[in-house]
Design an enzyme around this catalytic site. Structure first.
Site, PDB file in Angstrom:
ATOM      1  N   TYR A   1      -2.004  -0.868  10.384  1.00 45.48           N
ATOM      2  CA  TYR A   1      -2.101  -1.139   8.952  1.00 45.48           C
ATOM      3  C   TYR A   1      -0.871  -0.603   8.219  1.00 45.48           C
ATOM      4  O   TYR A   1      -0.209  -1.315   7.458  1.00 45.48           O
ATOM      5  CB  TYR A   1      -3.376  -0.484   8.402  1.00 45.48           C
ATOM      6  CG  TYR A   1      -3.597  -0.727   6.923  1.00 45.48           C
ATOM      7  CD1 TYR A   1      -4.092  -1.933   6.466  1.00 45.48           C
ATOM      8  CD2 TYR A   1      -3.306   0.277   5.985  1.00 45.48           C
ATOM      9  CE1 TYR A   1      -4.300  -2.152   5.104  1.00 45.48           C
ATOM     10  CE2 TYR A   1      -3.508   0.060   4.626  1.00 45.48           C
ATOM     11  CZ  TYR A   1      -4.009  -1.150   4.196  1.00 45.48           C
ATOM     12  OH  TYR A   1      -4.207  -1.362   2.855  1.00 45.48           O
TER      13      TYR A   1
ATOM     14  N   SER B   1       0.853  -1.193   0.000  1.00 45.89           N
ATOM     15  CA  SER B   1       0.000   0.000   0.000  1.00 45.89           C
ATOM     16  C   SER B   1       0.881   1.232   0.000  1.00 45.89           C
ATOM     17  O   SER B   1       2.008   1.197   0.513  1.00 45.89           O
ATOM     18  CB  SER B   1      -0.880   0.014   1.253  1.00 45.89           C
ATOM     19  OG  SER B   1      -1.516   1.277   1.380  1.00 45.89           O
TER      20      SER B   1
END
Ligand SMILES: [Zn+2]
Length: 728
Positions: free
Chosen positions: A609, A596
């Site tokens: 995350y 990501s």
């Protein structure tokens, strides 16, 4: 339906169906029900015809038209479009051209040239190309002709005393014609026999199959069944029972043991046969196959090879039989024997090519076997895709039945090597191969997409399938993975070929459930892939988890662990387990992990995350070093893909819209709300356009393809351009 009963074939003619159809549709119907029974003909094998009086589109006059199954396709699945149509008078007029040739007869140049003449006889601009078997139908002086490849008739045709057997079984109603390569001359030979012997209802074609005829289509269908039934009854009466194939020499392994062995063996074997080009495997284990591979006669009969040319174009002239004792020898011994067997097979194939080639023969093709027989285990077939591999397995399984029957009534014999070569390297076959479109980027590849149940994963599965990949759809939600696989199979079709045991009977896609944080679950998933296709080539992991933090921006320790388990450890476990398969195959592969842009951007509210994705970025680099040079490993770093994303459920979308003060209506559907949010995010990027699932799927495909074959250990951001996420 009539009350005709047969033991060895299925009677399927239904007047209530047939009587609704026009003559050409009746031919289609007859073909479908003939092709539906493997005991009548094999996949893609045989052809049918009807001669039909029709109105000429130019003159309106009644003309006689030959409708005959054209080139390609399969009787079982044929539609009207699979049939070629030729003016009979024009077809007959071609004979003047043939007769005028100085050199004529079987395998002469004029014979092959005649194939190019059939299009000149086309009735009503039908684009379907006529097959090589067209004259077999055109010259038979009856209205309807069935040419089938039934196991029972081939058994007679492949026996030493085939002419005598034909007489004994049919008592004069069926004649015999010796082996001759199909073509114009064979059509003339058979037409002459039928004309001169009006008592004949059909012919056994030596080393090939059966052809029969009638002036009524239903009568022709019933005759086909009767002739096959008659042969099958004769063969059954001579069945050798336990003494079949000389009796058992070995015992079959218990199913669980066989599976364990196959899981370890298949990747190694795939690597060995795929040195020139990659193959997809099919495991086929039936009682009949086991009886054959375990028998005393298997070695001798395997060496004779397949007889029906239709079979051996797929199975090659013979299989590789490995004389391994499943009761007393181990895996190492099996591998050593396979290695030696493959070397001998390739040398033998090259010698066959050298001995039989003509000055104008095409170059030698891949010398690896496409069928491998292992006592105690079964049959493993290889093909360029799953469909081809299944049909190869089907054809050898049929050849086993032919040998069983032939050895029961006589002695099985193969086609002379030169004749086999002249089929395999026929210039017309070569021209057919040359006409095929080039293979797609991911043809011959098995691609596992983890996370394929939804979002980026599903889009990626669809993208790689479009490039010809066999797609293993994996998801923690097994049902969702299954749905993606079913939709891909429906889109691209099961293909042909009726074979494969268990999951190996699959089509171009399968769906499997898997928890990537659990090593046993990953192993079980990979084992299934190996049994389904024989190995793996590429893995794309799109699975990831984002646990929404509390209002204070916190996650619990358990949520932290889950985030790292899925986003980091999961990718590692997959790579670590797949590595064993890649190393066993010794074929190049690729791994793409989805990370990501958050990995590079520090911000408030998603510490678990973001940190897990930073770890995943580094995992990519470490794995790239560990798996080199065999496997390229790259990362795909998407940014907020809102479209169809399970990470953006309705309430998260709404809370974001509220947070960013974007106007919306509660009544709008989720996808419309997602679009609003996506457009907002787009404005924060350099390219100002929403980031779609298709954008991510395209990047995942590129990293998997040969287009980026020199790129490994890299992270590719697909984020619309976020300067704060630029890697330095
Ligand atoms: Zn044929």
């Amino acid at each position: 339906m009539t009350n005709k009963t047969y033991k060895h074939v299925t009677y399927s003619w239904d007047d209530t169906v047939a009587d609704q159809l026009d003559p050409v549709e009746r031919l289609r119907y007859r073909s479908n029900i003939l092709g539906d029974d493997q005991r009548i003909t094999n996949t893609g094998g045989g052809n049918t015809s009807s001669k039909v009086m029709m109105s000429d589109p130019l003159t309106g006059e009644k003309v006689d038209v030959l409708w005959v199954k054209g080139s390609g396709g399969d009787l079982r699945t044929s539609t009207r479009a699979n049939f070629a149509s030729l003016y009979m008078d024009k077809f007959f007029s071609l004979q003047a051209i043939y007769d005028a040739a100085e050199v004529k007869g079987v395998k002469t140049e004029i014979e092959d040239r005649m194939v190019g003449m059939y299009p000149h006889c086309t009735f009503n601009l039908n684009p379907r190309a006529s097959s090589i078997d067209t004259p077999l139908h055109g010259f038979i002086p009856y209205r309807h002709v069935d040419h089938m490849h039934p196991i029972s008739a081939i058994a007679i045709a492949a026996s030493k005393d085939q002419e005598r057997l034909t007489q004994e079984v049919y008592g004069g109603e069926v004649g015999w014609v010796g082996w001759q390569r199909p073509g114009y001359d064979l059509g003339l030979v058979m037409g002459k026999m039928a004309r001169e012997n009006p008592q004949l209802k059909g012919l056994i074609m030596g080393q090939h199959g059966l052809i029969n005829w009638a002036d009524d289509d239903k009568a022709c269908y019933e005759l086909t069944l009767e002739l096959i039934e008659k042969t099958a009854v004769y063969i059954t009466a001579h069945d050798k029972g336990a003494a079949t194939f000389g009796g058992a020499k070995y015992q079959a392994l218990p199913e669980a043991e066989r599976e364990t062995l196959l899981v370890a063996l298949l990747p190694k074997l795939r690597g060995k046969v795929s040195q020139q080009s990659r193959f997809i495997g099919t495991v086929h284990v039936t009682d009949s196959v086991l009886e054959f591979v375990n028998s005393h006669d298997a070695a001798r009969l395997a060496e004779i090879g397949t007889s029906c040319p239709d079979h051996f174009l797929r199975t090659k002239i013979k299989p590789l039989y490995v004389d391994w004792n499943p009761q007393s020898e181990d895996m190492a011994a099996l591998l050593a024997k396979l290695e030696a067997g493959l070397a001998a097979y390739r040398a033998d194939y090259a010698a066959y090519y050298e001995a039989c080639k003509h000055p104008d023969s095409p170059a030698m093709r891949d010398p690896n076997p496409t069928v491998i027989l292992i006592p105690g285990v079964g049959l493993i077939a290889w093909g360029k895709n799953k469909s081809e591999s299944r049909v190869t397995a089907e054809f050898y399984a049929l050849a086993i039945e032919v040998m069983r029957a032939s050895e029961a009534i006589s002695q099985y014999q193969g086609l002379p090597r030169q004749e086999a070569f002249d089929i395999e390297y026929w210039l017309l076959e070569e021209a057919k191969l040359k006409r095929m479109p080039p293979e797609q980027e991911l043809a011959r590849n098995v691609v596992i997409v983890v996370g394929a149940g939804s979002g980026i994963g599903r889009a990626t599965a669809e993208r790689v399938a479009k490039e010809g990949a066999h797609v293993v759809c994996v998801d923690v939600n097994g049902a969702a993975a299954g749905e993606t696989a079913v939709s891909l199979t429906n889109k691209y079709g099961m293909g042909i070929g009726v074979a494969g045991t268990g999951i190996s009977a699959c089509g171009p896609a399968i769906g499997l459930g898997c928890d990537i944080t659990n090593r046993e679950s990953v192993q079980a998933m990979l084992n299934q892939v190996v049994l389904a296709y024989g190995g793996i080539d590429n893995i794309i992991v799109t699975a990831g988890v984002f646990v929404p933090p509390s209002k204070e921006g916190k996650v619990t320790d358990g949520q932290w662990d889950l985030t790292f388990a899925v986003n980091v450890k999961g990718g590692y476990i997959i790579a670590d387990e797949a590595r064993k398969i890649w190393e066993a195959q010794k074929l190049s592969g690729t791994l793409v992990l989805t990370t990501s842009v958050n990995a590079a951007v520090a911000k408030k509210g998603s510490v678990a995350y973001d940190t897990s994705k930073a770890a995943a970025n580094h995992l990519v680099r470490e794995l790239a070093i560990e798996l080199a040079p065999l496997v390229r490993v790259n990362g795909l770093a998407p940014a907020t893909v809102v479209e169809g994303s399970s990470m953006f459920p309705r309430d998260r979308v709404i809370s974001s819209l509220v947070k960013y003060e974007i106007a919306f209506d509660e009544g709008e559907d989720t996808e419309a709300l997602r679009e609003k949010l996506a457009n907002f995010y787009a404005q924060r990027t350099l390219t100002k356009a929403p980031i779609t699932l298709a954008d991510q799927a395209e990047a995942a495909f590129l990293l998997t393809s040969r287009k980026l074959s020199k790129t490994t250990g890299q992270i590719l951001s697909v984020d619309g351009g976020l300067h704060e996420a630029f890697l330095r």
